[in-house]
Design an enzyme around this catalytic site. Structure first.
Site, PDB file in Angstrom:
ATOM      1  N   GLU A 133     -19.930 -24.571 -10.000  1.00 36.32           N
ATOM      2  CA  GLU A 133     -21.171 -24.565  -9.212  1.00 36.32           C
ATOM      3  C   GLU A 133     -21.269 -25.849  -8.399  1.00 36.32           C
ATOM      4  O   GLU A 133     -21.074 -26.944  -8.923  1.00 36.32           O
ATOM      5  CB  GLU A 133     -22.342 -24.447 -10.183  1.00 36.32           C
ATOM      6  CG  GLU A 133     -23.719 -24.541  -9.604  1.00 36.32           C
ATOM      7  CD  GLU A 133     -24.790 -24.406 -10.682  1.00 36.32           C
ATOM      8  OE1 GLU A 133     -25.985 -24.541 -10.334  1.00 36.32           O
ATOM      9  OE2 GLU A 133     -24.459 -24.173 -11.864  1.00 36.32           O
ATOM     10  N   ASP A 137     -24.056 -27.632  -6.454  1.00 39.26           N
ATOM     11  CA  ASP A 137     -25.476 -27.707  -6.123  1.00 39.26           C
ATOM     12  C   ASP A 137     -25.676 -28.643  -4.937  1.00 39.26           C
ATOM     13  O   ASP A 137     -25.637 -29.863  -5.078  1.00 39.26           O
ATOM     14  CB  ASP A 137     -26.289 -28.197  -7.319  1.00 39.26           C
ATOM     15  CG  ASP A 137     -26.367 -27.172  -8.428  1.00 39.26           C
ATOM     16  OD1 ASP A 137     -26.412 -25.979  -8.122  1.00 39.26           O
ATOM     17  OD2 ASP A 137     -26.378 -27.574  -9.611  1.00 39.26           O
ATOM     18  N   GLU A 151     -31.177 -29.166  -5.027  1.00 40.48           N
ATOM     19  CA  GLU A 151     -32.192 -28.737  -5.998  1.00 40.48           C
ATOM     20  C   GLU A 151     -33.364 -29.661  -5.785  1.00 40.48           C
ATOM     21  O   GLU A 151     -33.251 -30.883  -5.962  1.00 40.48           O
ATOM     22  CB  GLU A 151     -31.647 -28.818  -7.416  1.00 40.48           C
ATOM     23  CG  GLU A 151     -30.515 -27.847  -7.644  1.00 40.48           C
ATOM     24  CD  GLU A 151     -30.288 -27.571  -9.104  1.00 40.48           C
ATOM     25  OE1 GLU A 151     -30.844 -26.573  -9.609  1.00 40.48           O
ATOM     26  OE2 GLU A 151     -29.578 -28.364  -9.740  1.00 40.48           O
ATOM     27  N   HIS A 191     -20.619 -29.193 -10.422  1.00 41.85           N
ATOM     28  CA  HIS A 191     -20.374 -28.829 -11.825  1.00 41.85           C
ATOM     29  C   HIS A 191     -19.008 -28.159 -11.918  1.00 41.85           C
ATOM     30  O   HIS A 191     -18.770 -27.140 -11.258  1.00 41.85           O
ATOM     31  CB  HIS A 191     -21.420 -27.826 -12.329  1.00 41.85           C
ATOM     32  CG  HIS A 191     -22.826 -28.313 -12.353  1.00 41.85           C
ATOM     33  ND1 HIS A 191     -23.421 -28.818 -13.487  1.00 41.85           N
ATOM     34  CD2 HIS A 191     -23.779 -28.348 -11.392  1.00 41.85           C
ATOM     35  CE1 HIS A 191     -24.686 -29.143 -13.227  1.00 41.85           C
ATOM     36  NE2 HIS A 191     -24.919 -28.870 -11.950  1.00 41.85           N
TER      37      HIS A 191
END
Length: 467
Positions: free
Chosen positions: A236, A238, A241, A252
């Protein structure tokens, strides 16, 4: 950094949940976002890319009629006696243009969409949403971000403490897993989600219903959510956020490729069993949140902040490689913002010490911050920047979402977390939100039902070409 799986909740009547066969009762009519592909020499070309709603929000019913396969927080034991039978018996329905807005709160704007927080409709109440960018009617668009720049416009002025308007990429399959098991719906109907939290609340994974050991979520006061034996794991990235009080960007890593269905608490890295750092994915990630890194006046609601979240902004992220080519190893992740026509660079940390303070994510930065915070180096153990780059080489789907957090009230993003450590310790304070009742989903849904986030004008291209 997240200490739980991402929870995106729809408070719906029993007729609005999820399945794996393709329904025929409603015509799918997707909203769009303007997507630009850019080069330094040729500029940008744009198209209206369709957005599809994640399967977890959709109406699921028996293939032979209108009866539901999932009611409240429980499966229909007759239609869903086992994983394969349930996936074969249940149809996932399309969403009309009207229902995208009136049922799910997804409003079409010029060049993008606004995601509403709480939407009342004829069947009940919907909270949040999750959308995927499509390549065509049957496949997600796949993005290859190494040696590239990605930008998008966002307005977070109506996102408050405890909310998260997220923009990110995960290593999903382009067809949403269509053809695996009994998945005959595929990307068109938003199937195949996965992320580094290995979420157990996905009702269908790899063409089978997640009915084994399905248990209602005790933290969900709406009695709509649950979790099954299996989790849906994948790497992942990101990008964003955020609410109007805090923001973070976080890669991640995972030791697996594409969607991996984990089947026990150890490989899933389940928090409840104490196996968070034993799983196939890095759940903490290596994040930059300017507030957490010591810069408390960079991002917030007002002109006193370098980035004023009361105004729209363009978020620019660059993915650098060791040799400046597409084939080089991923080595650095940079961020800057454009607001009111001015470039605002992500600030360097002020807490890591001489020679270590950085404004970009690198392996050295991740080592330094995790040493200071006393965090487990799970990101590095799952491959670090090079491993993240290998995942990016396999292609990622683009995702936009709005959610609240029934597990820990988004404290990991905008307040002090974990709660058992002094907020004066390095890395514990992530924003000025007070936490407590004002960050709980119950409070937020009552206080700010018309909160929301706007996403517009996504662009990908050569470094320096998208803005």
């Amino acid at each position: 950094m997240k200490f739980h799986h991402r929870v995106l909740l729809a408070l719906l009547s029993p007729s609005l949940t999820l399945a794996q066969q393709a329904g025929t009762l409603e015509t799918e009519q997707k909203p769009t976002i303007t997507l630009r592909e850019c080069t330094l020499a040729g500029g940008c070309t744009s198209r209206k890319a369709k957005l599809t709603l994640d399967a977890n929000w959709r109406w699921v019913h028996e293939t032979t009629g209108y009866q539901n396969c999932y009611t409240g927080d429980s499966w229909d034991s007759g239609k869903c006696s086992d994983p394969a039978t349930c996936a074969a018996n249940c149809a996932l329905e399309g969403v009309s243009k009207e229902k995208y807005e009136k049922t799910y709160g997804i409003k079409q704007l010029q060049d993008g969409v606004r995601l509403n927080f709480v939407t009342e409709h004829q069947y009940g109440t919907n909270v949040g949403s999750r959308l995927y960018v499509m390549e065509d009617d049957e496949n997600y668009a796949m993005f290859y971000l190494k040696n590239r720049e990605f930008s998008f416009e966002v307005d977070v002025s109506e996102l408050y403490c405890g909310m998260n308007g997220a923009m990110y990429f995960t290593e999903m399959q382009a067809n949403g897993g269509k053809g695996i098991g009994n998945n005959n719906a595929g990307a068109k109907y938003g199937t195949g989600y996965c992320d580094a939290q290995c979420p157990h609340d996905m009702k269908f994974i790899d063409g089978e219903a997640n009915v084994i050991d399905w248990t209602p979520n005790p933290n969900d006061k709406s009695n709509n959510m649950g979790a099954g034996k299996y989790g849906a794991c994948c790497a992942e990235m990101d990008i964003w956020e955020a609410n109007s009080m805090a923001s973070a960007f976080t890669p991640h890593t995972c030791s697996t490729e594409k969607l991996y269905r984990c089947s026990d608490p150890v490989e899933c890295g389940d928090n409840a069993s104490g196996n968070r750092y034993d799983g196939v994915c890095d759940k903490d990630g290596c994040d930059i949140n300017p507030y957490r890194m010591g810069v408390k006046d960079f991002y917030g609601r007002g002109e006193e902040y370098a980035v004023n979240t009361l105004k729209p902004m363009t978020v620019v992220t660059q993915f650098l490689t060791t040799d400046g080519t597409d084939t080089g190893d991923f080595s650095e992740m940079r961020r800057h913002y454009i607001q009111d026509g001015k470039i605002v660079y992500s600030p360097p940390s002020t807490i890591l010490g001489p020679g270590k303070d950085s404004d970009t994510i690198t392996d050295d930065f991740c080592d330094a911050k995790k040493d200071l915070f006393g965090d487990v180096k799970d990101y590095q153990e799952h491959g670090g920047m090079k491993g993240m780059g290998e995942s990016l080489d396999r292609g990622h789907a683009m995702i936009f979402s709005l959610w609240d957090d029934v597990e820990v009230n988004m404290l990991w993003l905008d307040s002090a977390y974990p709660l058992d450590k002094p907020d004066t310790d390095p890395g514990i304070k992530r924003g000025d939100c007070p936490g407590g009742e004002e960050s709980t989903p119950t409070y937020l849904r009552q206080k700010y039902p018309n909160g929301g986030v706007i996403f517009k004008n996504a662009a990908v291209g050569e470094i320096g070409s998208t803005y």
